[in-house]
Motif scaffolding. Structure first.
Motif, short mmCIF file in Angstrom:
data_model
loop_
_atom_site.label_atom_id
_atom_site.label_comp_id
_atom_site.label_asym_id
_atom_site.label_seq_id
_atom_site.Cartn_x
_atom_site.Cartn_y
_atom_site.Cartn_z
N GLN A 1 70.96 51.83 46.10
CA GLN A 1 69.53 51.63 46.32
C GLN A 1 69.12 50.19 46.04
OE1 GLN A 1 67.65 54.08 47.72
NE2 GLN A 1 66.23 52.37 48.01
N LEU A 2 69.69 49.60 44.99
CA LEU A 2 69.40 48.20 44.68
C LEU A 2 69.88 47.28 45.81
CD1 LEU A 2 70.31 48.04 40.89
CD2 LEU A 2 68.03 47.78 41.89
N LYS A 3 71.03 47.61 46.35
CA LYS A 3 71.58 46.82 47.47
C LYS A 3 70.67 46.89 48.68
CE LYS A 3 75.77 46.48 50.30
NZ LYS A 3 77.10 47.07 50.56
N LEU A 4 70.21 48.10 49.03
CA LEU A 4 69.30 48.27 50.17
C LEU A 4 67.98 47.55 49.92
CD1 LEU A 4 69.84 52.05 51.02
CD2 LEU A 4 70.51 50.10 52.42
N ASP A 5 67.48 47.65 48.70
CA ASP A 5 66.21 47.01 48.35
C ASP A 5 66.33 45.49 48.46
OD1 ASP A 5 63.51 47.12 47.45
OD2 ASP A 5 64.17 46.46 45.47
N PHE A 6 67.48 44.97 48.05
CA PHE A 6 67.71 43.52 48.09
C PHE A 6 67.69 43.00 49.53
CE2 PHE A 6 70.70 39.98 48.57
CZ PHE A 6 70.16 39.04 47.69
N LYS B 1 61.57 40.89 51.94
CA LYS B 1 61.10 39.97 52.98
C LYS B 1 61.59 38.54 52.77
CE LYS B 1 56.94 42.51 54.31
NZ LYS B 1 55.46 42.48 54.42
N GLN B 2 61.48 38.03 51.54
CA GLN B 2 61.91 36.65 51.29
C GLN B 2 63.41 36.49 51.43
OE1 GLN B 2 59.30 36.24 47.51
NE2 GLN B 2 59.63 34.15 48.19
N VAL B 3 64.16 37.51 51.00
CA VAL B 3 65.62 37.47 51.14
C VAL B 3 66.00 37.46 52.62
CG1 VAL B 3 67.76 38.75 50.76
CG2 VAL B 3 66.07 38.56 48.92
N MET B 4 65.34 38.31 53.41
CA MET B 4 65.62 38.37 54.85
C MET B 4 65.32 37.03 55.52
SD MET B 4 64.09 42.16 55.64
CE MET B 4 64.41 42.13 57.39
N ALA B 5 64.27 36.35 55.05
CA ALA B 5 63.89 35.05 55.65
C ALA B 5 64.87 33.95 55.27
CB ALA B 5 62.48 34.68 55.19
N GLU C 1 76.30 55.08 41.10
CA GLU C 1 76.57 54.64 42.46
C GLU C 1 75.30 54.66 43.32
OE1 GLU C 1 79.53 53.55 44.17
OE2 GLU C 1 79.90 53.15 42.05
N THR C 2 74.47 55.68 43.10
CA THR C 2 73.21 55.79 43.85
C THR C 2 72.27 54.65 43.48
OG1 THR C 2 73.43 58.20 43.91
CG2 THR C 2 71.25 57.30 44.39
N ILE C 3 72.23 54.31 42.19
CA ILE C 3 71.40 53.18 41.75
C ILE C 3 71.89 51.89 42.40
CG2 ILE C 3 70.80 51.73 39.75
CD1 ILE C 3 70.87 54.30 38.06
N LEU D 1 69.08 35.45 45.15
CA LEU D 1 68.73 36.27 44.00
C LEU D 1 67.42 35.81 43.35
CD1 LEU D 1 72.26 36.75 42.39
CD2 LEU D 1 70.82 38.55 43.38
N GLU D 2 67.23 34.49 43.30
CA GLU D 2 65.98 33.94 42.75
C GLU D 2 64.78 34.37 43.61
OE1 GLU D 2 66.45 29.74 42.39
OE2 GLU D 2 67.84 29.88 40.70
N ALA D 3 64.98 34.35 44.94
CA ALA D 3 63.91 34.78 45.83
C ALA D 3 63.59 36.25 45.63
CB ALA D 3 64.32 34.53 47.29
N TYR D 4 64.64 37.04 45.38
CA TYR D 4 64.46 38.50 45.16
C TYR D 4 63.71 38.78 43.85
CZ TYR D 4 65.66 43.38 44.26
OH TYR D 4 65.59 44.72 43.96
N TYR D 5 64.11 38.08 42.79
CA TYR D 5 63.50 38.34 41.48
C TYR D 5 62.11 37.74 41.33
CZ TYR D 5 67.91 40.24 39.78
OH TYR D 5 69.03 41.02 39.59
N SER D 6 61.74 36.85 42.27
CA SER D 6 60.42 36.23 42.18
C SER D 6 59.33 37.07 42.84
CB SER D 6 60.44 34.85 42.86
OG SER D 6 60.71 34.98 44.25
N LYS D 7 59.70 38.30 43.29
CA LYS D 7 58.72 39.14 44.00
C LYS D 7 57.63 39.63 43.06
CE LYS D 7 61.53 43.34 43.39
NZ LYS D 7 62.18 44.45 44.08
#
Length: 361
Positions: free
Chosen positions: A318-323, A327-331, A313-315, A355-361
């Motif tokens: 944390q992944l949700k918060l990180d997502f 920066k690109q996801v927020m934009a 659950e913690t993982i 998701l593509e924007a997130y994984y392209s970091k």
């Protein structure tokens, strides 16, 4: 002579000057103390001594989403772990109006009277509109809050599953390290999502009231299947007969469920938290359960499974918060929201874009 003529019965005399309602010296002292940030080592030392103020400050750090606070909180939790896992954890749930706060106060006062140290972690519902929460459980438990051997910590549920505050699991560890041997977790209500509460306690208590149509729920799965004991509260006055009838109905319903892994058969009893009747019987039931599961090994097995569950659950958290903090996801998030509103893109395609924007970091 002229002075006497000017005096009338309506003349206001100068009274005694009232002192300031607030001492500036005391205010400055409080503000100074609040600015002082104790080190994690200092907080840990004070928590282990049973200092409730230090415990509250540490819980505030645990609940904070700031990176600096999280680093301190992790250090505190790690230091407190050796002193944790020495309590009985009890989850209490029930529909609004069933009398959870009244029951917990009566139950908590009974426990402190027999030498227990009780920590109540009360989860208050957060508004989906203003995101605010009343956090009024200390006011509702006015007798228990004054008890030296009790500690009440209200927390906002936020948007977490089952009305369990995001950091409730870590808060339990801190309370145990502070010497509290009985941890009570009060949830906001009942439902399938109460699995989150069930996965962090040793004993799950379901409060019911008679005459509210709840008897029909006895033949359904979900919350009933998770309960280790069902308490029919408010069994007083004209409700006594109804409560006894409800007890019979729930007992019949429980026979439809398969045997629990703990080898415990759930019980049904009545009580009146208002009149403080039947409270002692509830603790006797919990004691019998704990003795059984400790003897057959289920107690430790359940704790190990819970630790694994909360790691996952913690993982996920944390992944949700990180997502969402990417920066690109927020934009791109607002752009995709507008495209969805204008029917220019499907929800699934919008999600893939993010998701593509997130994984392209």
């Amino acid at each position: 002579m002229n002075q006497d003529k000017n005096k009338t019965a309506l003349q206001e005399l100068n009274g005694i000057e009232q002192p300031d309602s607030l001492s500036k010296e005391a205010l400055n002292k409080v503000l100074y103390q609040r600015k002082q940030q104790p080190t994690p080592e200092t907080l840990v030392a004070q928590i282990l001594e049973g200092n409730k103020t230090a415990l509250s400050r540490a819980i505030t750090l645990v609940e904070s989403t700031q990176a600096a606070h999280q680093e301190k909180a992790n250090s505190i939790i790690q230091s407190c772990l050796p002193k944790a896992n020495r309590s009985i954890r009890i989850g209490i749930t029930g529909v609004p109006g069933v009398g959870k706060s009244t029951f917990i106060e009566a139950f908590g006062k009974y426990l402190t009277s027999i030498g227990k140290k009780v920590a109540v972690l009360a989860i208050d519902p957060s508004s989906s509109i203003s995101h605010g929460s009343i956090l009024g459980d200390k006011t509702r438990m006015e007798e228990l809050v004054k008890d030296e051997n009790a500690y009440i910590r209200p927390s906002a549920s936020g948007n977490t599953l089952g009305g369990v505050a995001r950091k409730t699991r870590e808060t339990i560890i801190l309370c145990e390290a502070a010497g509290f041997d009985t941890i009570i977790i009060e949830t906001v209500g009942v439902g399938q999502s109460e699995t989150a509460v069930h996965s962090m306690v040793d004993f799950f208590l379901l409060l019911k009231i008679a005459g509210a149509g709840d008897e029909l729920q006895g033949i359904k799965r979900g919350i009933m299947e998770m309960a280790d004991a069902i308490i029919i509260n408010k069994a007083d006055g004209d409700n006594v007969a109804k409560a006894k009838l409800a007890k019979t109905e729930f007992n019949r319903a429980l026979h439809l469920f398969p045997t629990k892994k703990s080898q415990w058969t759930p019980t049904v009893s009545t009580c009146s938290a208002y009149e403080k009747k039947g409270i002692e019987d509830v603790w006797e039931t919990i004691t019998k359960y704990i003795n059984l599961v400790k003897d057959n090994g289920y107690f430790e097995e359940n704790r190990r499974n819970q630790n694994q569950f909360w790691m996952m659950e913690t993982i996920n958290e944390q992944l949700k918060l990180d997502f969402y903090n990417h920066k690109q996801v927020m934009a791109l998030l607002e752009q995709n929201k507008k495209a969805l509103q204008n029917n220019e893109i499907s929800p699934f395609a919008a999600a893939l874009n993010l998701l593509e924007a997130y994984y392209s970091k």
